[in-house]
Design a protein around this motif. Structure first.
Motif, short mmCIF file in Angstrom:
data_model
loop_
_atom_site.label_atom_id
_atom_site.label_comp_id
_atom_site.label_asym_id
_atom_site.label_seq_id
_atom_site.Cartn_x
_atom_site.Cartn_y
_atom_site.Cartn_z
N VAL A 318 2.41 2.31 9.35
CA VAL A 318 1.72 2.03 8.08
C VAL A 318 2.33 2.81 6.92
CG1 VAL A 318 -0.46 1.49 9.21
CG2 VAL A 318 0.02 3.85 8.55
N GLU A 319 3.30 3.68 7.20
CA GLU A 319 3.90 4.48 6.12
C GLU A 319 4.55 3.61 5.05
OE1 GLU A 319 4.10 5.29 9.24
OE2 GLU A 319 3.55 7.40 9.49
N GLU A 320 5.16 2.48 5.48
CA GLU A 320 5.80 1.61 4.51
C GLU A 320 4.78 1.03 3.54
OE1 GLU A 320 8.90 -2.18 4.26
OE2 GLU A 320 8.23 -1.43 6.21
N LEU A 321 3.61 0.66 4.06
CA LEU A 321 2.54 0.16 3.19
C LEU A 321 2.08 1.26 2.24
CD1 LEU A 321 0.48 -2.02 2.39
CD2 LEU A 321 -1.00 -1.16 4.23
N TRP A 322 1.97 2.49 2.73
CA TRP A 322 1.58 3.61 1.86
C TRP A 322 2.56 3.75 0.71
CZ3 TRP A 322 0.86 7.78 6.27
CH2 TRP A 322 -0.27 7.45 7.01
N ASP A 323 3.87 3.71 1.04
CA ASP A 323 4.88 3.90 0.01
C ASP A 323 4.86 2.78 -1.03
OD1 ASP A 323 5.64 6.16 1.36
OD2 ASP A 323 7.30 5.21 2.41
N ILE A 324 4.69 1.53 -0.57
CA ILE A 324 4.66 0.40 -1.51
C ILE A 324 3.48 0.53 -2.46
CG2 ILE A 324 4.32 -2.09 -1.69
CD1 ILE A 324 5.87 -2.37 0.94
N MET A 325 2.30 0.81 -1.92
CA MET A 325 1.11 0.91 -2.76
C MET A 325 1.16 2.14 -3.65
SD MET A 325 -1.87 -0.26 -0.09
CE MET A 325 -3.12 -0.17 -1.35
N GLY A 326 1.66 3.28 -3.12
CA GLY A 326 1.73 4.49 -3.92
C GLY A 326 2.67 4.36 -5.11
N ASN A 327 3.83 3.72 -4.91
CA ASN A 327 4.77 3.55 -6.00
C ASN A 327 4.35 2.46 -6.98
OD1 ASN A 327 7.38 5.26 -5.58
ND2 ASN A 327 6.82 4.57 -3.54
N ARG A 328 3.56 1.52 -6.51
CA ARG A 328 3.14 0.43 -7.40
C ARG A 328 1.92 0.83 -8.23
NH1 ARG A 328 2.96 -5.20 -4.49
NH2 ARG A 328 5.16 -4.61 -4.35
N TYR A 329 0.99 1.55 -7.64
CA TYR A 329 -0.27 1.85 -8.32
C TYR A 329 -0.49 3.33 -8.58
CZ TYR A 329 -1.15 -2.89 -6.68
OH TYR A 329 -1.05 -4.24 -6.42
N GLY A 330 0.42 4.19 -8.11
CA GLY A 330 0.25 5.63 -8.31
C GLY A 330 -0.28 6.29 -7.05
N GLU A 331 0.12 7.53 -6.84
CA GLU A 331 -0.25 8.25 -5.62
C GLU A 331 -1.76 8.47 -5.51
OE1 GLU A 331 1.99 11.85 -5.43
OE2 GLU A 331 3.65 10.91 -4.39
N ASP A 332 -2.43 8.61 -6.66
CA ASP A 332 -3.87 8.88 -6.62
C ASP A 332 -4.68 7.68 -6.13
OD1 ASP A 332 -3.42 11.38 -7.56
OD2 ASP A 332 -3.89 10.94 -9.64
N SER A 333 -4.08 6.49 -6.10
CA SER A 333 -4.81 5.29 -5.69
C SER A 333 -4.90 5.17 -4.17
CB SER A 333 -4.14 4.04 -6.26
OG SER A 333 -2.83 3.90 -5.74
N LEU A 334 -4.19 6.02 -3.45
CA LEU A 334 -4.16 5.93 -1.99
C LEU A 334 -4.56 7.28 -1.41
CD1 LEU A 334 -3.34 3.66 0.01
CD2 LEU A 334 -1.14 4.78 0.21
N TYR A 335 -5.58 7.29 -0.57
CA TYR A 335 -6.05 8.55 -0.02
C TYR A 335 -6.87 8.30 1.24
CZ TYR A 335 -10.32 7.04 -2.40
OH TYR A 335 -11.41 6.31 -2.81
N ARG A 336 -7.13 9.36 1.98
CA ARG A 336 -8.04 9.34 3.12
C ARG A 336 -9.33 10.04 2.72
NH1 ARG A 336 -6.64 12.44 7.58
NH2 ARG A 336 -8.33 11.36 8.66
N ALA A 337 -10.45 9.49 3.14
CA ALA A 337 -11.74 10.12 2.90
C ALA A 337 -12.13 10.89 4.16
CB ALA A 337 -12.80 9.07 2.57
N VAL A 338 -12.33 12.20 4.01
CA VAL A 338 -12.63 13.07 5.15
C VAL A 338 -13.95 13.78 4.87
CG1 VAL A 338 -11.84 15.04 6.50
CG2 VAL A 338 -10.19 13.39 5.65
N SER A 339 -14.80 13.84 5.88
CA SER A 339 -16.10 14.49 5.73
C SER A 339 -15.94 16.00 5.66
CB SER A 339 -17.02 14.11 6.89
OG SER A 339 -16.42 14.46 8.13
N VAL A 340 -16.86 16.63 4.92
CA VAL A 340 -16.84 18.08 4.71
C VAL A 340 -18.14 18.67 5.23
CG1 VAL A 340 -16.67 19.89 2.96
CG2 VAL A 340 -15.41 17.75 2.66
N ALA A 341 -18.06 19.88 5.74
CA ALA A 341 -19.24 20.56 6.29
C ALA A 341 -20.10 21.09 5.16
CB ALA A 341 -18.82 21.69 7.23
N THR A 342 -20.94 20.23 4.59
CA THR A 342 -21.85 20.62 3.52
C THR A 342 -23.06 19.70 3.56
OG1 THR A 342 -22.10 20.85 1.12
CG2 THR A 342 -20.63 19.12 1.89
N ASP A 343 -24.20 20.20 3.06
CA ASP A 343 -25.41 19.38 3.00
C ASP A 343 -25.52 18.61 1.70
OD1 ASP A 343 -26.28 20.24 5.50
OD2 ASP A 343 -27.29 21.99 4.68
#
Length: 465
Positions: A318-343
């Motif tokens: 999937v890295e190729e898809l990441w690179d295409i989308m990141g260069n087309r729309y900007g790096e900030d448009s592609l990310y992973r959402a990870v849970s954090v230990a907080t209430d």
């Protein structure tokens, strides 16, 4: 002569150009060191190479104390022009270097605003360059120092006053360079940047006997240069994290496209595709004389087995898809959402780069949470019985909702170790199902009994899909 002074000396009245004998007579306790112009020039070149590796494929030293960066095509990698400037100033501050930044259409305008502007950061819109320069002193034009006093004797103190004067007479007295500097600052005359080159960077050039301009010809040579770059990187055991492709036109203007990769890559087909996608942004003018490809950022890349074993299938690439989308729309448009230990719900998820391997926390896995949280909780008017009853009805965005059923409360306490304002604060969350079938996630600030726990206002924080 004083060539530089720190902030404390400047506050005391010392200024650049002041005779050292006068400084010693007026102020006691100052530490005076001999200037080292050669060492300063070497340090500035090193700083330019540092900026070349991080921010832009075209960087040049602007002596005695400046850098000029052509960030066209590179700013989106930092979330825009302001994001790039903020990141650069923060990194320079971490190195102990104070900085002032200006962004403009031309080198001359940016140089003038950075040194004679009134703000530490200025971003000038393309149509406002003339207005921004008009009130600056003529010293901002990079004129020879011996000509500036003569211009002041003629009553010319600002760029606007000089630009308004007839050119023939002043040109005879001061030479053609006087108004050429104005034209360069306003973008009427091109001023090419001669970039620095890091010696360790892999760099490949192709010079053409006749200028090229057809898109299909540019694409053909882009692919050829990329193939040669990948062969060089394979010999060095490297993979590219950023590639810069420069197009030198026959009018000495340089057009540049940049691509960034999530991980080191030296697959010629993949890199060619990323570069070719950006060719349409290149203006060839009357023709391109030279193309240069540079591995602006490279990292070690070892060969690895790509065939799946009998026990486990290969992970999808999937890295190729990441690179295409990141260069087309900007790096900030592609990310992973990870849970954090907080209430606190708005802190329970953070964004990480797609290449991150962080697993996240399972602290809130057992709680029911809406798929959609509003960026900022919206205040609602609710009818409820204190202290622990859910609303019987509420009004949100001018519409009234009757409640068919509800579940709660789920009490969440403020995290006093994060911010002092949350000490002792309480939120009571409820899941509400309206008569229309919609399901909402609302909370009341305070426990309904103690005034210091919250204001008893109701807010809508999310909506179940």
């Amino acid at each position: 002569m004083v060539t530089a002074a720190d902030d404390l000396a400047l506050q005391m009245g010392v200024h650049v150009g002041m005779p050292v004998a006068k400084v010693e007579a007026l102020f006691s306790g100052l530490v005076i060191q001999d200037a080292e112009p050669d060492a300063d020039a070497i340090a500035l070149e090193k700083l330019a190479v540092w900026a070349l590796r991080l921010y832009s494929p075209i960087v040049a030293a602007d002596p005695p104390d400046g850098l000029v960066l052509d960030i066209q095509g590179a700013a989106h990698l930092f979330g825009g022009e302001a994001g790039l400037i903020e990141d650069a100033r923060r990194r320079l501050s971490d190195l102990g270097i104070a900085s002032v930044a200006a962004l403009a259409d031309t080198w001359g305008a940016a140089h003038a605003l950075a040194r004679f502007g009134r703000q530490p950061v200025q971003i000038i819109e393309p149509t406002k360059t003339g207005d921004a320069l008009r009130g600056l002193p003529i010293e901002a034009l990079r004129l020879p120092p011996d000509k500036v006093p003569d211009l002041h004797l003629l009553g010319l103190g600002t760029i606007g006053e000089l630009a308004a004067k007839p050119r023939p007479a002043l040109t005879r007295s001061f030479g053609t360079g006087l108004f050429r500097r104005i034209d360069q600052a306003l973008g009427r005359v091109a001023e090419p940047i001669e970039p620095v080159a890091a010696p360790e960077l892999i760099r490949i050039e192709r010079v053409f006997a006749e200028p090229i301009s057809a898109p299909e010809t540019i694409e053909k040579y882009t692919r050829r240069l990329t193939d040669r770059m990948c062969l060089r990187m394979e010999e060095a055991g490297l993979g590219a994290r950023r590639l810069d492709l420069h197009f030198t036109r026959n009018d000495n203007r340089v057009e540049t496209i940049c691509v960034a990769m999530a991980k080191p890559v030296r697959d010629a087909r993949r890199l060619s595709r990323l570069l070719v996608d950006k060719i349409e942004t290149v203006d060839p003018g009357f023709g391109i004389d030279k193309m240069t490809i540079v591995a602006g950022l490279a990292e070690p890349l070892a060969m690895k087995q790509t065939l799946a074993s009998f026990e486990a299938p290969a992970r999808p690439d999937v890295e190729e898809l990441w690179d295409i989308m990141g260069n087309r729309y900007g790096e900030d448009s592609l990310y992973r959402a990870v849970s954090v230990a907080t209430d606190i719900p708005e802190r329970a998820v953070k964004r990480l780069p797609p290449t991150s391997t962080a697993v996240g926390s399972g602290r809130n896995a057992g709680f029911r949470r809406p798929q959609r949280l509003y960026r900022k909780p919206e205040e609602i008017m609710a009818l409820a019985v204190l202290p622990d009853h859910p609303p019987r009805a509420f009004t949100w965005r001018g519409q009234r909702y009757g409640i068919a059923c509800a579940d709660g409360p789920e009490r969440i306490h403020g995290e006093w170790w994060v911010t002092e304002r949350e000490k002792g604060k309480v939120r009571d969350y409820f899941i509400l199902e309206a008569d229309s079938g919609e399901r909402f996630w609302v909370f009341r600030t305070g426990d309904g009994q103690h005034a210091d726990t919250g204001s008893l206002k109701w807010y809508l924080h999310g909506k179940f899909e």
